[in-house]
Design an enzyme around this catalytic site. Structure first.
Site, short mmCIF file in Angstrom:
data_model
loop_
_atom_site.label_atom_id
_atom_site.label_comp_id
_atom_site.label_asym_id
_atom_site.label_seq_id
_atom_site.Cartn_x
_atom_site.Cartn_y
_atom_site.Cartn_z
N GLU A 210 0.85 -1.20 0.00
CA GLU A 210 0.00 0.00 0.00
C GLU A 210 0.88 1.25 0.00
OE1 GLU A 210 -1.59 -2.76 1.55
OE2 GLU A 210 -2.70 -2.34 -0.27
N THR A 267 3.88 -7.89 -2.82
CA THR A 267 4.59 -8.39 -1.64
C THR A 267 4.12 -9.79 -1.23
OG1 THR A 267 3.03 -7.07 -0.38
CG2 THR A 267 5.24 -6.18 -0.67
N ASN A 287 -0.95 -7.28 -3.93
CA ASN A 287 -1.55 -6.34 -4.86
C ASN A 287 -0.52 -5.42 -5.50
OD1 ASN A 287 -1.88 -5.38 -1.86
ND2 ASN A 287 -1.62 -3.54 -3.07
N ASP A 332 -6.74 -4.01 -5.04
CA ASP A 332 -6.09 -4.56 -3.83
C ASP A 332 -6.43 -6.04 -3.65
OD1 ASP A 332 -4.51 -4.69 -1.55
OD2 ASP A 332 -6.05 -3.89 -0.22
N LYS A 359 -8.40 -12.98 -1.94
CA LYS A 359 -9.34 -11.88 -1.72
C LYS A 359 -10.40 -11.79 -2.81
CE LYS A 359 -6.61 -8.32 0.67
NZ LYS A 359 -6.11 -6.93 0.44
N TRP A 422 -6.25 -13.05 5.56
CA TRP A 422 -5.16 -13.92 6.04
C TRP A 422 -5.67 -15.01 6.98
CZ3 TRP A 422 -4.81 -14.47 11.19
CH2 TRP A 422 -5.47 -13.51 11.96
N CYS A 640 -15.80 8.73 17.99
CA CYS A 640 -15.24 7.39 17.75
C CYS A 640 -13.98 7.11 18.59
CB CYS A 640 -14.89 7.21 16.27
SG CYS A 640 -16.33 7.29 15.19
#
Ligand code: CA
Length: 720
Positions: A210, A267, A287, A332, A359, A422, A640
């Site tokens: 990312e 990766t 990704n 991704d 994914k 994962w 939050c």
């Protein structure tokens, strides 16, 4: 950090002799074993089924099926399971490790790449190790400061630390034997995955796609730490010779010159498996970097070896074959998810296969020998493609899903966290089913108005608010939709049954020969299900969310189940009961007739045991700025993240005082303003708050972090 024997003592009432304060650790099987601790070798790993009472490697065997031949606990008696002992964990981030059990000792990692070793009979902590990862490294970790466990080999315990070090410890004492920096420390590489050990070589990958890194996997000599080989997953600078011949071929499917400058991604951060007969290691790649392919590789191309399962020679790192799940990846959609090997019984005969549920939502079965695609069916309701063309092996995409080509935002399922991430899946050799923790999500993808390289934070090349109107439209489904445990028949490529989770989220799965599967959940339970029917047979409270997978072993002639719990905030209506972990992180061990009880209230905190845990940057802003930040925080963040920058019982977001982004303004603003963590629930405030205001909020949070530091120092001083 110091041992926390007190909590074990509460639990292990029957074993009080082991719990006399900070007394030396009792005798364990490890210290009486003639071979010593962690005496794992190739012979033992290849014959793991001959010692089902151990759990020698995170996936239990090289095939990584997470299937135990133990059946003392089975579908007829699982109701008798109770808590045998537990140990408090002293970190409060995600706990993702599967406990490894060898020679009478249980080894696990916790958040922040710490290692702990326990006597499996008494639960006494034998040693612990903290690699002292600098806390601002958290800013480089897309998805928390987690670690998925250790490898054991020839008396040593190996782990990859978040900061890119591969570390070998003495299995008996936890003392450092060697460490090796496996990454360029100037780049935002991280390690969260488990090392694998094949014929004396430790294999380790890394993450960071990312941000701005180039993926690779490396093998090191297990005794010396000397590098044996490295395999790069994407081509580098084309003006220099390619490290591997297949990269020259791969480069033909990459366009422009930005990809190699930013790293390209790909990766190898989690899934791997090893086939001893074929002498092949299979690794999953991640990704693209950035996600948006039109920025990464303008004009398209397959962008090998992104989002692929790749077969390598474990002796040399030489490429054997690959299968790319998502050519030209732009959402991704990693293929780093757990990889599993199995012999499947097809009507025409037995086949040795590689399986993955990445994914992108397709379940892939490949021939382990040559990578030939056997089947690829949807295991979840994905919308970016209609199907996989079995002649070409390629997905047939829905054109609108390519937001970067059409220039129009589009809602795509799954969102970036994937239909399966994962969280370990498991395979039961008797039912023939694969059990997958499925998490269904969707989100709008849109390109950015303008792409600017961010040297401190993430570079996805997408605009998370770009399709907000689509998601706001009546009937639109975005965000987290549902999650469930799916029993999947890999031969028929069909769903068998599913068990929905009451609270959204994934947790790892263990399958056993007792016709059982075990899994935690985000409601705060640990459950056992009938492996054939999915019927829930047993439940126990965990007081914490669970993401990790359990393992099982034998001690004193009894089968036991071990599970590491703790992730994100507490489950709904759960109070904190661990003085040293805000999310009740713990190791729980179950056995038939176990009578230990988790505490029902928060015990007193011993400041000496806690020490000073916060390490904020110095406050340089003036009082006016801090005050403006306080006002803006109260209006925009407190809902939050908690009032006064302290999360309360109802707070759903992390304690910002501990954020790794505090020292990095150029990482803070892309997250707070730009929506860099929108996929994890942090909205972009760009349209709402000017940069002066988000800077002021940063100053205020730094001030509050320094207040906390002063309090921790005072408490520590008082206790000494
Ligand atoms: Ca990613």
């Amino acid at each position: 950090m110091k041992a926390n024997l007190a909590s074990i003592c509460v639990a292990a009432a029957a074993l009080m002799s082991a719990c006399s304060g900070e007394a030396p650790a009792p005798e364990s099987a490890a210290s009486t074993n003639a071979q010593g601790a962690a005496a794992v070798n190739a012979e033992r790993l290849l014959n793991a089924d001959k010692e089902p009472g151990s759990w020698l490697t995170a996936g239990r065997t090289y095939e990584e099926q997470r299937y135990s031949p133990l059946d003392q606990i089975n579908d007829t008696n699982v109701k008798e399971l109770g808590l045998s002992w537990y140990a408090d964990i002293d970190t409060e981030r995600g706990q993702e490790a599967t406990p490894v059990i060898v020679d009478g000792v249980m080894y696990l990692t916790t958040a922040w790449s710490m290692v702990k070793a326990y006597d499996i009979k008494t639960g006494a902590k034998l040693w612990e190790y903290d690699p002292d990862v600098r806390k601002n490294k958290a800013a480089d970790a897309c998805c928390d400061v987690v670690n998925r466990g250790v490898a054991a080999w020839n008396g040593k315990i190996y782990l990859g630390a978040l900061d890119g070090r591969l570390i070998a410890l003495d299995g008996k004492t936890g003392k450092l034997v060697w460490e090796k920096q496996t990454t360029d420390t100037n780049l935002p590489y991280t390690i969260t995955g488990v090392p694998r050990i094949i014929k004396g070589k430790v294999i380790i990958g890394n993450g960071g796609a990312e941000y701005r890194v180039r993926g690779y996997v490396t093998a090191y000599d297990a005794e010396t730490g000397e590098q044996a080989w490295r395999w790069w997953s994407v081509p580098g600078d084309p003006s220099k010779p390619y490290e591997q011949p297949e990269l020259a071929e791969a480069a033909k499917g990459w366009k422009g010159d930005f990809y190699w400058k930013i790293g390209g991604g790909g990766t190898v951060w989690d899934g791997m498996a090893y086939d001893a007969a074929l002498d092949t290691i299979y690794v999953g790649t991640g990704n693209g970097n950035p996600w948006n392919q039109s920025i990464r590789s303008p004009g398209g191309g397959d962008n090998l070896f992104l989002a692929s399962i790749v077969a390598l020679d474990p002796n040399t790192g030489k490429y054997k074959w690959h299968y790319q799940t998502t050519p030209g990846e732009t959402w991704d959609y990693t293929a780093t998810q757990p990889i599993m090997l199995a012999d499947l019984n097809y009507p025409e005969g037995k086949r040795r296969v590689v399986m993955q549920a990445p994914k992108n939502g397709f379940f892939y079965v490949l021939d382990a020998k040559d990578g030939k695609l056997i089947s690829a069916e949807k295991f979840a309701p994905l919308t970016w493609a209609t199907h996989v063309d079995m002649t070409t092996g390629r997905p047939v995409e829905i054109p609108e899903a390519r937001y970067e080509v059409t220039g129009k935002p589009h809602i795509v399922a799954p969102a970036a966290l994937g239909m399966h991430n994962w969280h370990p899946m498991a395979f039961n050799q008797e039912t023939g089913y694969v059990y997958i923790p499925v998490q269904v999500s969707a989100n709008s993808y849109a390109g950015p108005k303008e792409f600017k390289l961010n040297l401190e934070g993430t570079n996805t090349g997408t605009d998370f608010s770009g399709g907000a109107a689509l998601c706001a439209a009546p009937g639109a489904k975005c965000g987290n939709i549902e999650s469930y445990i799916l029993a999947w028949d890999p031969v028929k490529a069909k769903e068998v049954w599913r068990v929905p989770n009451e609270v959204y989220g994934s947790s790892g799965i263990l399958a056993t020969s007792g016709n059982l599967i075990f899994s935690g959940n985000h409601k705060g339970e640990f459950n056992a299900y009938n492996a054939t029917t999915g019927e829930k047979l047993w439940t126990a409270p965990t007081q914490a969310r669970v993401v990790a997978a359990p393992s099982t072993f034998m001690a004193d002639g009894k089968q036991k189940i071990a599970l590491l719990v703790g992730a994100r905030g507490l489950p709904d209506n759960q109070i904190r009961t661990n003085a040293y972990s805000a999310n009740n992180s713990r190791l729980l061990v179950f056995q038939a007739g176990g009578e230990a009880k988790l505490p029902t209230e928060m015990p007193a905190i011993d400041p000496a045991k806690l020490g000073v845990r916060i390490d904020p940057p110095l406050l340089t802003a003036n009082n006016e700025t801090v005050f403006a930040g306080e006002q803006a925080y109260a209006a925009n963040c407190a809902m939050c993240h908690g009032p006064n920058a302290v999360p309360g019982a109802g707070s759903i977001a992390p304690d910002l005082r501990y954020s790794g982004l505090l020292p990095i303004r150029n990482g803070w603003n892309p997250t707070v303003r730009g929506g860099d963590r929108a996929q994890r629930g942090m909205p972009a405030f760009e349209a709402v708050l000017p940069v002066e205001t988000t800077d002021a909020i940063l100053a205020y949070v730094i001030k509050r972090a320094n207040d906390e530091k002063a309090e921790q120092e005072a408490a520590l001083k008082k206790s000494q």
